[in-house]
Design an enzyme around this catalytic site. Structure first.
Site, PDB file in Angstrom:
ATOM      1  N   ASN A  99      71.444 -16.771  37.168  1.00  0.00           N
ATOM      2  CA  ASN A  99      71.535 -17.208  35.749  1.00  0.00           C
ATOM      3  C   ASN A  99      71.284 -16.234  34.704  1.00  0.00           C
ATOM      4  OD1 ASN A  99      70.969 -18.770  33.183  1.00  0.00           O
ATOM      5  ND2 ASN A  99      69.388 -19.872  34.117  1.00  0.00           N
ATOM      6  N   CYS A 142      69.534 -20.884  27.102  1.00  0.00           N
ATOM      7  CA  CYS A 142      70.692 -21.458  27.857  1.00  0.00           C
ATOM      8  C   CYS A 142      71.585 -22.124  27.162  1.00  0.00           C
ATOM      9  CB  CYS A 142      70.265 -22.139  29.392  1.00  0.00           C
ATOM     10  SG  CYS A 142      69.240 -20.862  30.239  1.00  0.00           S
ATOM     11  N   HIS A 181      76.847 -24.464  32.245  1.00  0.00           N
ATOM     12  CA  HIS A 181      75.766 -23.433  32.300  1.00  0.00           C
ATOM     13  C   HIS A 181      75.407 -23.298  33.752  1.00  0.00           C
ATOM     14  CE1 HIS A 181      72.408 -21.127  31.730  1.00  0.00           C
ATOM     15  NE2 HIS A 181      71.607 -22.112  32.030  1.00  0.00           N
TER      16      HIS A 181
HETATM   17  N1  ACO Z   1      61.282 -18.796  48.055  1.00  0.00           N
HETATM   18  C1  ACO Z   1      60.819 -19.448  48.819  1.00  0.00           C
HETATM   19  N2  ACO Z   1      59.836 -20.899  48.712  1.00  0.00           N
HETATM   20  C2  ACO Z   1      59.799 -20.938  47.376  1.00  0.00           C
HETATM   21  C3  ACO Z   1      60.416 -20.244  46.182  1.00  0.00           C
HETATM   22  C4  ACO Z   1      61.105 -19.182  46.503  1.00  0.00           C
HETATM   23  N3  ACO Z   1      61.653 -18.323  45.598  1.00  0.00           N
HETATM   24  N4  ACO Z   1      60.170 -20.911  45.228  1.00  0.00           N
HETATM   25  C5  ACO Z   1      59.492 -21.942  45.390  1.00  0.00           C
HETATM   26  N5  ACO Z   1      59.246 -21.922  46.780  1.00  0.00           N
HETATM   27  C6  ACO Z   1      58.641 -23.055  47.308  1.00  0.00           C
HETATM   28  C7  ACO Z   1      57.836 -23.772  46.625  1.00  0.00           C
HETATM   29  O1  ACO Z   1      56.170 -22.951  46.551  1.00  0.00           O
HETATM   30  C8  ACO Z   1      57.379 -25.236  47.324  1.00  0.00           C
HETATM   31  O2  ACO Z   1      56.593 -24.845  48.440  1.00  0.00           O
HETATM   32  P1  ACO Z   1      55.508 -26.241  48.999  1.00  0.00           P
HETATM   33  O3  ACO Z   1      56.413 -27.060  49.174  1.00  0.00           O
HETATM   34  O4  ACO Z   1      54.853 -25.237  50.052  1.00  0.00           O
HETATM   35  O5  ACO Z   1      54.487 -26.409  47.660  1.00  0.00           O
HETATM   36  C9  ACO Z   1      58.845 -25.475  47.747  1.00  0.00           C
HETATM   37  O6  ACO Z   1      59.527 -24.065  47.721  1.00  0.00           O
HETATM   38  C10 ACO Z   1      59.566 -26.320  46.790  1.00  0.00           C
HETATM   39  O7  ACO Z   1      59.324 -25.827  45.465  1.00  0.00           O
HETATM   40  P2  ACO Z   1      60.148 -26.430  44.341  1.00  0.00           P
HETATM   41  O8  ACO Z   1      59.604 -25.998  43.008  1.00  0.00           O
HETATM   42  O9  ACO Z   1      59.645 -28.096  44.548  1.00  0.00           O
HETATM   43  O10 ACO Z   1      61.577 -26.532  44.813  1.00  0.00           O
HETATM   44  P3  ACO Z   1      62.837 -27.169  44.125  1.00  0.00           P
HETATM   45  O11 ACO Z   1      63.768 -27.724  45.180  1.00  0.00           O
HETATM   46  O12 ACO Z   1      62.673 -27.906  42.885  1.00  0.00           O
HETATM   47  O13 ACO Z   1      63.610 -25.841  43.558  1.00  0.00           O
HETATM   48  C11 ACO Z   1      64.222 -24.608  41.632  1.00  0.00           C
HETATM   49  C12 ACO Z   1      63.066 -24.909  42.575  1.00  0.00           C
HETATM   50  C13 ACO Z   1      65.187 -23.733  42.381  1.00  0.00           C
HETATM   51  C14 ACO Z   1      63.458 -23.600  40.417  1.00  0.00           C
HETATM   52  C15 ACO Z   1      64.786 -26.079  40.872  1.00  0.00           C
HETATM   53  O14 ACO Z   1      63.870 -26.725  40.732  1.00  0.00           O
HETATM   54  C16 ACO Z   1      65.806 -25.492  39.737  1.00  0.00           C
HETATM   55  O15 ACO Z   1      66.612 -24.767  39.942  1.00  0.00           O
HETATM   56  N6  ACO Z   1      65.411 -26.269  38.715  1.00  0.00           N
HETATM   57  C17 ACO Z   1      65.912 -25.926  37.267  1.00  0.00           C
HETATM   58  C18 ACO Z   1      65.940 -24.559  36.803  1.00  0.00           C
HETATM   59  C19 ACO Z   1      66.667 -24.430  35.575  1.00  0.00           C
HETATM   60  O16 ACO Z   1      67.602 -25.237  35.353  1.00  0.00           O
HETATM   61  N7  ACO Z   1      66.126 -23.478  34.433  1.00  0.00           N
HETATM   62  C20 ACO Z   1      66.725 -23.664  33.304  1.00  0.00           C
HETATM   63  C21 ACO Z   1      67.348 -22.515  32.963  1.00  0.00           C
HETATM   64  S1  ACO Z   1      66.286 -21.269  32.217  1.00  0.00           S
HETATM   65  C22 ACO Z   1      66.437 -21.128  30.430  1.00  0.00           C
HETATM   66  O17 ACO Z   1      66.878 -21.760  29.886  1.00  0.00           O
HETATM   67  C23 ACO Z   1      65.774 -19.874  29.934  1.00  0.00           C
END
Ligand code: ACO
Length: 388
Positions: free
Chosen positions: A345, A146, A315
Site C-alpha cells: 500500500n 489513501c 486503491h
Molecule cells: N503476521 C502474522 N500474523 C499476524 C500479522 C502478521 N503480519 N498481523 C496480524 N497477525 C495475527 C493477529 O495477531 C491475529 O492473531 P490471533 O488470531 O492469534 O489473535 C491473526 O493474525 C488475525 O488478525 P486480524 O487482524 O484479525 O487479521 P485480518 O484477517 O483482519 O487481516 C489485515 C489483517 C491484513 C490488516 C486486514 O484486516 C486489512 O487489510 N484491513 C484493511 C487495511 C486497510 O485497508 N487499511 C487502510 C489503508 S491505510 C490508510 O488509509 C493510511
C-alpha cells in the site's frame, strides 16, 4: 429535472449528457461549454530496493504465507534514508511530463497528495515545484491519505472546468518507511548488514505493529492534465467523494498533533502512539462496502452501468478487499488491475501507480471509460470517472 441535471450557482441548469458527456450551461444568454481535464501523461517512481516477505520475517514475527494469504502482498519497495516524498514525487512528475510531452513552463497549477510530507510543514507541493524547476505557481497540498489522489482528481477537474488552470500536474507520493518505528539494529538486520539475530525486546516491539507494517511500501505516481475543448466526451467526467469523521478512530495516529502540548514527546514515541492505530477488520468491512457502492453511484450519475466500464482502478490496500469488491461488481479480471502484490500500500500513490501499469498493459486505450475508487483514513472515500 432530468437525470444528472443540476442548478448552477447563478440558477442556470447544467445537464450531464451520456452522448456528449459535457456539462453545458447558459451564461448571459449565450451557450458555452466548459473545458474538460484530459489526462495527457502519467509517470511513476518506485525506489529500487525490493523488500520481500521473508526479509520482513527477520525483524517481525510474521511469515510469507500469512502476508500473502491475508493481503496478497509479496514485496514492497523501501527508499534509502534521506529520500523523501517530495523527491519521489518529483521523479514521478518528471516522468509524467515527459510522457505527456509537456514542458515545465506550461504547468500552471500543481496539486500534491501525501500523508508523509518531508516536513510537518510546509507540505511537499512547493518542494516538488522547486525541484522540478517550475516558476512560482499555485501549489496545493491535500491530505486525504489513501483517498488523496481521488480528491486531487476532483480538484484538477474543478480547476480546469472553471478556467483557473489549463495544465495541471497532480502528484501522489508517500514514504511510509519514515513512520515505521524501527531502530538502527532493525534496519541493519532487515538489510542483512548484521548477521546477529535481532534482540528479543526489539523483535517484540516491531511485532506489536505487525498487522500494519507488512502492508506498506514507498512510491509515487503523477498525472498531467490539460484543458480539453473538443466535444468528444474525453476527460474527467465527474467525481463522488465523501468524508465522515465518525470512523476516524479506526485508522489514525493518536500522538504527534495539536491535541497534545507539546505535539510530540519522547514518551509518546516510546509508547508507540506516533505509529498509526488501525482496526484492520473494521477498515476492511467499510472498504468492501463503500468502494463498490460509490463506483455504482458515479456510473449512474453519468448515465452509465457497469457494462459500460472498461477498467476499474481501486486503491491498493489489500488484494482481498479488491477481489471482494470486484466480485460484488461482477467485473471480469481484464476490467480491473492490481499491483499491490509488488508494491504494498503506497497510500497517495496507489491510483496513479496502478493506472500507469494498467495503461502499459494495454487496459486503458484512448476512449476507454475508467473509474478510480479509494477509501482511507478520515474516513475519506469516493470514485472519479474518466474517459481516456
Ligand atoms: N503476521 C502474522 N500474523 C499476524 C500479522 C502478521 N503480519 N498481523 C496480524 N497477525 C495475527 C493477529 O495477531 C491475529 O492473531 P490471533 O488470531 O492469534 O489473535 C491473526 O493474525 C488475525 O488478525 P486480524 O487482524 O484479525 O487479521 P485480518 O484477517 O483482519 O487481516 C489485515 C489483517 C491484513 C490488516 C486486514 O484486516 C486489512 O487489510 N484491513 C484493511 C487495511 C486497510 O485497508 N487499511 C487502510 C489503508 S491505510 C490508510 O488509509 C493510511
Amino acid at each position: 429535472m432530468t437525470r444528472g441535471a443540476r442548478r448552477g450557482a447563478r440558477g442556470e441548469f447544467f445537464v450531464t449528457e451520456k452522448s456528449g458527456e459535457l456539462f453545458h450551461g447558459h451564461f448571459g444568454g449565450s451557450r458555452m461549454s466548459q473545458p474538460r481535464a484530459l489526462l495527457v501523461g502519467t509517470g511513476i517512481s518506485v525506489p529500487p530496493l525490493v523488500v520481500d516477505n521473508t526479509m520482513l520475517a527477520r525483524i517481525i514475527d510474521t511469515n510469507d504465507e500469512w502476508i500473502r494469504t491475508r493481503s496478497g502482498i509479496v514485496s514492497r519497495r523501501y527508499v534509502e534514508p534521506g529520500v523523501s516524498s517530495s523527491q519521489l514525487g518529483t521523479e514521478a512528475a518528471r516522468a509524467a511530463l515527459a510522457d505527456a510531452g509537456v514542458e515545465t513552463s506550461e504547468v500552471d497549477y500543481l496539486v500534491c497528495a501525501t500523508m508523509t510530507p518531508d516536513y510537518y510543514f510546509p507540505g511537499a507541493g512547493t518542494l516538488i515545484q522547486q525541484q522540478l524547476g517550475l516558476s512560482p505557481l499555485p501549489a496545493l497540498d491535500i491530505r486525504q491519505q489513501c483517498a488523496g489522489f481521488a480528491y486531487g482528481m476532483q480538484m484538477v477537474d474543478a480547476l480546469i472546468r472553471s478556467g483557473i488552470a489549463k495544465t495541471v500536474l497532480l502528484v501522489g507520493a508517500d514514504v511510509h518507511t519514515s513512520v515505521m518505528p524501527f531502530s538502527e539494529a532493525t534496519w541493519d538486520c532487515l538489510y542483512g548488514r548484521s548477521s546477529e539475530p535481532l534482540d528479543e525486546e526489539i523483535f517484540a516491539w516491531n511485532s506489536r505493529f505487525r498487522h500494519l507494517l507488512v502492508l506498506f511500501g514507498d512510491g509515487a505516481g503523477a498525472m498531467v492534465f490539460k484543458a480539453h475543448d473538443k466535444d468528444d466526451g474525453r476527460g474527467i467526467l465527474s467525481s463522488a467523494l465523501y468524508g465522515d469523521g465518525e470512523n476516524c478512530e479506526i485508522l489514525y495516529v493518536p500522538g504527534g498533533g495539536s491535541l497534545n502540548r507539546p505535539w510530540v514527546t519522547a514518551e509518546m514515541i516510546a509508547e508507540g502512539v506516533t505509529v498509526p492505530v488501525m482496526k484492520g477488520r473494521s477498515v476492511f468491512k467499510l472498504a468492501v462496502t463503500r468502494m463498490p457502492q460509490v463506483t455504482r453511484e458515479i456510473l449512474a450519475n453519468n448515465g452509465y452501468t457497469l457494462d459500460d466500464l472498461d477498467l476499474l482502478i481501486m486503491h491498493q490496500a489489500n488484494l482481498r478487499i479488491n477481489e471482494a469488491a470486484q466480485k460484488q461488481l461482477g467485473l471480469p479480471a481484464e476490467r480491473v488491475h492490481n499491483n499491490i502484490q509488488k508494491y504494498g500500500n503506497t497510500t497517495s500513490a496507489t491510483l496513479p501507480l496502478c493506472f500507469h501499469e494498467a495503461k502499459q498493459a494495454g487496459k486503458a486505450p484512448e476512449g476507454s471509460l475508467v473509474a478510480f475508487t479509494a477509501l482511507g483514513a478520515g474516513l475519506h472515500w469516493g470514485s472519479v470517472l474518466m474517459r481516456i
